[in-house]
Write a protein that holds these residues in place. Structure first.
Motif, PDB file in Angstrom:
ATOM      1  N   MET A 123       6.431  -4.967 -15.468  1.00 47.29           N
ATOM      2  CA  MET A 123       6.091  -4.284 -14.301  1.00 47.29           C
ATOM      3  C   MET A 123       7.296  -3.478 -13.718  1.00 47.29           C
ATOM      4  O   MET A 123       8.495  -4.374 -13.514  1.00 47.29           O
ATOM      5  CB  MET A 123       5.644  -5.372 -13.384  1.00 47.29           C
ATOM      6  CG  MET A 123       4.373  -6.179 -13.810  1.00 47.29           C
ATOM      7  SD  MET A 123       2.727  -5.109 -13.886  1.00 47.29           S
ATOM      8  CE  MET A 123       1.624  -6.188 -14.743  1.00 47.29           C
ATOM      9  N   ALA A 124       6.928  -2.226 -13.301  1.00 48.81           N
ATOM     10  CA  ALA A 124       8.316  -1.273 -12.702  1.00 48.81           C
ATOM     11  C   ALA A 124       8.245  -1.616 -11.279  1.00 48.81           C
ATOM     12  O   ALA A 124       7.456  -1.550 -10.509  1.00 48.81           O
ATOM     13  CB  ALA A 124       7.986  -0.171 -12.998  1.00 48.81           C
ATOM     14  N   ALA A 125       9.470  -2.121 -10.829  1.00 46.51           N
ATOM     15  CA  ALA A 125       9.581  -2.566  -9.339  1.00 46.51           C
ATOM     16  C   ALA A 125       9.743  -0.994  -8.565  1.00 46.51           C
ATOM     17  O   ALA A 125      10.134  -0.002  -9.133  1.00 46.51           O
ATOM     18  CB  ALA A 125      10.798  -3.244  -9.231  1.00 46.51           C
ATOM     19  N   ASN A 126       9.611  -1.201  -7.360  1.00 44.02           N
ATOM     20  CA  ASN A 126       9.451   0.185  -6.402  1.00 44.02           C
ATOM     21  C   ASN A 126      10.915   0.214  -5.971  1.00 44.02           C
ATOM     22  O   ASN A 126      11.379  -0.178  -4.924  1.00 44.02           O
ATOM     23  CB  ASN A 126       8.698  -0.206  -5.412  1.00 44.02           C
ATOM     24  CG  ASN A 126       8.550   0.929  -4.532  1.00 44.02           C
ATOM     25  OD1 ASN A 126       9.104   2.037  -4.668  1.00 44.02           O
ATOM     26  ND2 ASN A 126       8.017   0.523  -3.104  1.00 44.02           N
ATOM     27  N   ASP A 180      -1.997  -1.246  -0.429  1.00 43.14           N
ATOM     28  CA  ASP A 180      -0.949  -1.324  -1.158  1.00 43.14           C
ATOM     29  C   ASP A 180       0.281  -0.401  -0.821  1.00 43.14           C
ATOM     30  O   ASP A 180       1.154  -0.499  -1.549  1.00 43.14           O
ATOM     31  CB  ASP A 180      -1.516  -0.394  -2.658  1.00 43.14           C
ATOM     32  CG  ASP A 180      -2.330  -1.040  -3.478  1.00 43.14           C
ATOM     33  OD1 ASP A 180      -2.305  -2.274  -3.437  1.00 43.14           O
ATOM     34  OD2 ASP A 180      -3.261  -0.743  -4.203  1.00 43.14           O
ATOM     35  N   HIS A 201       4.132  -1.921  -1.250  1.00 40.78           N
ATOM     36  CA  HIS A 201       4.376  -2.121  -2.635  1.00 40.78           C
ATOM     37  C   HIS A 201       4.604  -0.865  -3.097  1.00 40.78           C
ATOM     38  O   HIS A 201       5.368  -1.283  -4.533  1.00 40.78           O
ATOM     39  CB  HIS A 201       3.299  -2.941  -3.314  1.00 40.78           C
ATOM     40  CG  HIS A 201       2.816  -4.323  -2.495  1.00 40.78           C
ATOM     41  ND1 HIS A 201       3.772  -5.272  -2.601  1.00 40.78           N
ATOM     42  CD2 HIS A 201       1.874  -4.403  -1.955  1.00 40.78           C
ATOM     43  CE1 HIS A 201       3.173  -6.349  -1.857  1.00 40.78           C
ATOM     44  NE2 HIS A 201       2.015  -5.801  -1.510  1.00 40.78           N
ATOM     45  N   VAL A 202       4.201   0.294  -3.136  1.00 35.32           N
ATOM     46  CA  VAL A 202       4.473   1.425  -3.832  1.00 35.32           C
ATOM     47  C   VAL A 202       5.436   2.238  -3.421  1.00 35.32           C
ATOM     48  O   VAL A 202       5.882   2.307  -2.293  1.00 35.32           O
ATOM     49  CB  VAL A 202       3.125   2.094  -4.007  1.00 35.32           C
ATOM     50  CG1 VAL A 202       1.910   1.099  -4.673  1.00 35.32           C
ATOM     51  CG2 VAL A 202       2.456   2.537  -2.830  1.00 35.32           C
ATOM     52  N   PRO A 203       5.849   3.390  -4.537  1.00 39.82           N
ATOM     53  CA  PRO A 203       6.845   4.508  -4.091  1.00 39.82           C
ATOM     54  C   PRO A 203       6.360   5.081  -2.838  1.00 39.82           C
ATOM     55  O   PRO A 203       5.132   5.687  -3.011  1.00 39.82           O
ATOM     56  CB  PRO A 203       6.922   4.928  -5.174  1.00 39.82           C
ATOM     57  CG  PRO A 203       6.491   4.460  -6.600  1.00 39.82           C
ATOM     58  CD  PRO A 203       5.400   3.591  -5.973  1.00 39.82           C
ATOM     59  N   GLN A 236       3.866  -7.756  -8.635  1.00 45.04           N
ATOM     60  CA  GLN A 236       3.225  -7.240  -9.700  1.00 45.04           C
ATOM     61  C   GLN A 236       1.785  -6.712  -9.849  1.00 45.04           C
ATOM     62  O   GLN A 236       1.860  -5.817 -10.602  1.00 45.04           O
ATOM     63  CB  GLN A 236       3.262  -8.418 -10.901  1.00 45.04           C
ATOM     64  CG  GLN A 236       4.661  -8.846 -11.568  1.00 45.04           C
ATOM     65  CD  GLN A 236       4.642  -9.504 -12.598  1.00 45.04           C
ATOM     66  OE1 GLN A 236       3.651 -10.182 -13.052  1.00 45.04           O
ATOM     67  NE2 GLN A 236       6.026  -9.862 -12.950  1.00 45.04           N
ATOM     68  N   HIS A 252       0.419  -4.573  -7.893  1.00 40.34           N
ATOM     69  CA  HIS A 252       0.462  -3.469  -7.068  1.00 40.34           C
ATOM     70  C   HIS A 252       1.327  -2.208  -7.810  1.00 40.34           C
ATOM     71  O   HIS A 252       1.183  -1.238  -7.499  1.00 40.34           O
ATOM     72  CB  HIS A 252       0.930  -3.567  -5.766  1.00 40.34           C
ATOM     73  CG  HIS A 252       0.305  -4.719  -4.973  1.00 40.34           C
ATOM     74  ND1 HIS A 252      -0.692  -4.430  -4.352  1.00 40.34           N
ATOM     75  CD2 HIS A 252       0.930  -5.878  -4.671  1.00 40.34           C
ATOM     76  CE1 HIS A 252      -1.067  -5.590  -3.684  1.00 40.34           C
ATOM     77  NE2 HIS A 252      -0.062  -6.525  -4.015  1.00 40.34           N
ATOM     78  N   VAL A 253       2.254  -2.692  -8.984  1.00 40.94           N
ATOM     79  CA  VAL A 253       2.987  -1.574  -9.220  1.00 40.94           C
ATOM     80  C   VAL A 253       2.891  -1.319 -10.734  1.00 40.94           C
ATOM     81  O   VAL A 253       2.015  -1.960 -11.230  1.00 40.94           O
ATOM     82  CB  VAL A 253       4.533  -2.198  -9.240  1.00 40.94           C
ATOM     83  CG1 VAL A 253       4.684  -2.414  -7.707  1.00 40.94           C
ATOM     84  CG2 VAL A 253       4.644  -3.406  -9.998  1.00 40.94           C
ATOM     85  N   PRO A 254       3.329  -0.183 -11.280  1.00 42.57           N
ATOM     86  CA  PRO A 254       2.887   0.281 -12.751  1.00 42.57           C
ATOM     87  C   PRO A 254       3.313  -0.824 -13.712  1.00 42.57           C
ATOM     88  O   PRO A 254       4.397  -1.502 -13.561  1.00 42.57           O
ATOM     89  CB  PRO A 254       3.631   1.788 -12.816  1.00 42.57           C
ATOM     90  CG  PRO A 254       4.303   1.994 -11.570  1.00 42.57           C
ATOM     91  CD  PRO A 254       4.182   0.860 -10.713  1.00 42.57           C
TER      92      PRO A 254
END
Lengths: 244, 244
Positions: free
Chosen positions: A1-4, A66, A69-71, B67, B69-71
């Motif tokens: 999973m890609a962190a923000n 969300d 948590h997101v960019p 995890q 919430h993210v890509p």
């Protein structure tokens, strides 16, 4: 999973945006100058008009739950009109007032580029089966004016790609072939014009977001040199003091 | 805020990755072929070695709490060695066993490219102040072998960029100048070799992730034609039945 870890620029539009990572594309150039600062998200949808795109945009933006948590979208760039300006009975056609209304949802607007109807007609005619011309020079120009009207009404920035490419082409429809590869879609020379116009708008209207005014999210590698030099110095200083 | 609508390929490495969105860069090419399927994230950090990069990687990967919430990272591509292979006393140097150990954390590995020490020496000599040569052909080759050893030990895929560029250069150090612009960093011709080698590895070792095997996240615009045709048909069918 890609962190923000980085905020984002979202490029939202039709095939002109989707193809922005082709060689010399404006999306790739933006991602290059914003490396380590902002992610540039490709949200281009080939063939879409504003009518079909708005529900997709709603999915591309995070819901309240969300959001933490997101960019963060630092800049939303919206580029439509090339398909909305299809002439009837094309199913891609969206009437001009509806098109302007659709755009009012949305933050940097980009005008569609001028159409080279000679190139476009030749391209469509050469397909199997051959197709009739589906875009007119004057109609697309009106939709470009529509983008500017929507930008003025909503008090948002506008990148006038129509005029920038038209001027670059010497204000002659035939001159557009230097910037369009099929009369509609933009080649590397054309994307250079788009990139320069967009960056100029960011510089003038969104100054703090110009890539030169953003710091990289993670430290430059020379910071590690300074840190290791400091550790060395402290080591030696401790040794010297112990010897004394 | 950007909603999590597409999974991601994360490219994690040094300046060779960071510069992958330059004209003809492999990152831009990947983002192009994966448009509407996966985002390609630039997580390249100029000058970093594996020692400095691992704590950064931990920040680039989401924690358990975030995890959902993210890509999702569908592919993590790791490309180090060009800086670790600096010869002492450069602070970028990481000893080979430590370098191999560092890589074992990590998923697709890429070997560093061969160094053209003639070009590199000329570049460093021409700076103000001029600098001594900091990389040796044979040393970087050993680090490329180190990447392959780590990949074999961890049973992960490896893209052998060292060998691909070396072969393309006719196995002559001087021939490398076609692929490197300063003896170390890769130009558009070199990135084409990288892109082709990486896509070949994805095709062979991660077949289901090849861009041809992924569906766009949002529907193609022709779906809207079919939908509007169906609506038209139902309209007419209802009218005909009412007339009867």
């Amino acid at each position: 999973m890609a962190a923000n870890v980085q905020d984002a620029i979202m490029l939202f539009g039709d095939s002109l945006t989707q193809a922005g990572w082709e060689e010399g594309g404006f999306g790739a150039r933006l991602q290059h100058v914003y490396s380590r600062k902002l992610d540039v998200l490709n949200r281009g949808f080939s063939g879409y008009n504003t009518e079909w795109a708005i529900p997709v945009l709603e999915q591309c933006l995070a819901n309240q739950y969300d959001q933490q948590h997101v960019p963060k979208i630092r800049l939303l760039v919206v580029w439509f009109g090339a398909n909305d300006a299809c002439i009837g009975p094309s199913p891609q056609h969206v009437p001009l007032p509806k098109f302007i209304e659709n755009l009012k949802h949305i933050i940097i607007l980009i005008t569609p580029p001028p159409v080279n109807t000679y190139q476009r007609a030749a391209d469509l005619n050469g397909r199997d089966p051959s197709l009739a011309l589906d875009r007119m020079f004057e109609t697309t120009k009106e939709y470009a004016e529509g983008v500017k009207a929507a930008a003025a009404a909503s008090k948002v920035s506008v990148v006038d790609v129509w005029t920038a490419i038209w001027k670059a082409a010497g204000e002659r429809e035939e001159g557009l072939s230097k910037y369009l590869w099929d009369g509609l879609h933009i080649n590397a020379d054309g994307y250079m014009v788009v990139y320069e116009a967009l960056i100029e708008t960011i510089k003038v209207k969104h100054h703090s977001l110009h890539y030169e005014n953003l710091q990289p999210v993670f430290p430059p590698f020379v910071a590690f040199f300074l840190l290791s030099s400091l550790v060395d110095f402290l080591d030696r200083w401790t040794q010297v003091n112990q010897v004394k």
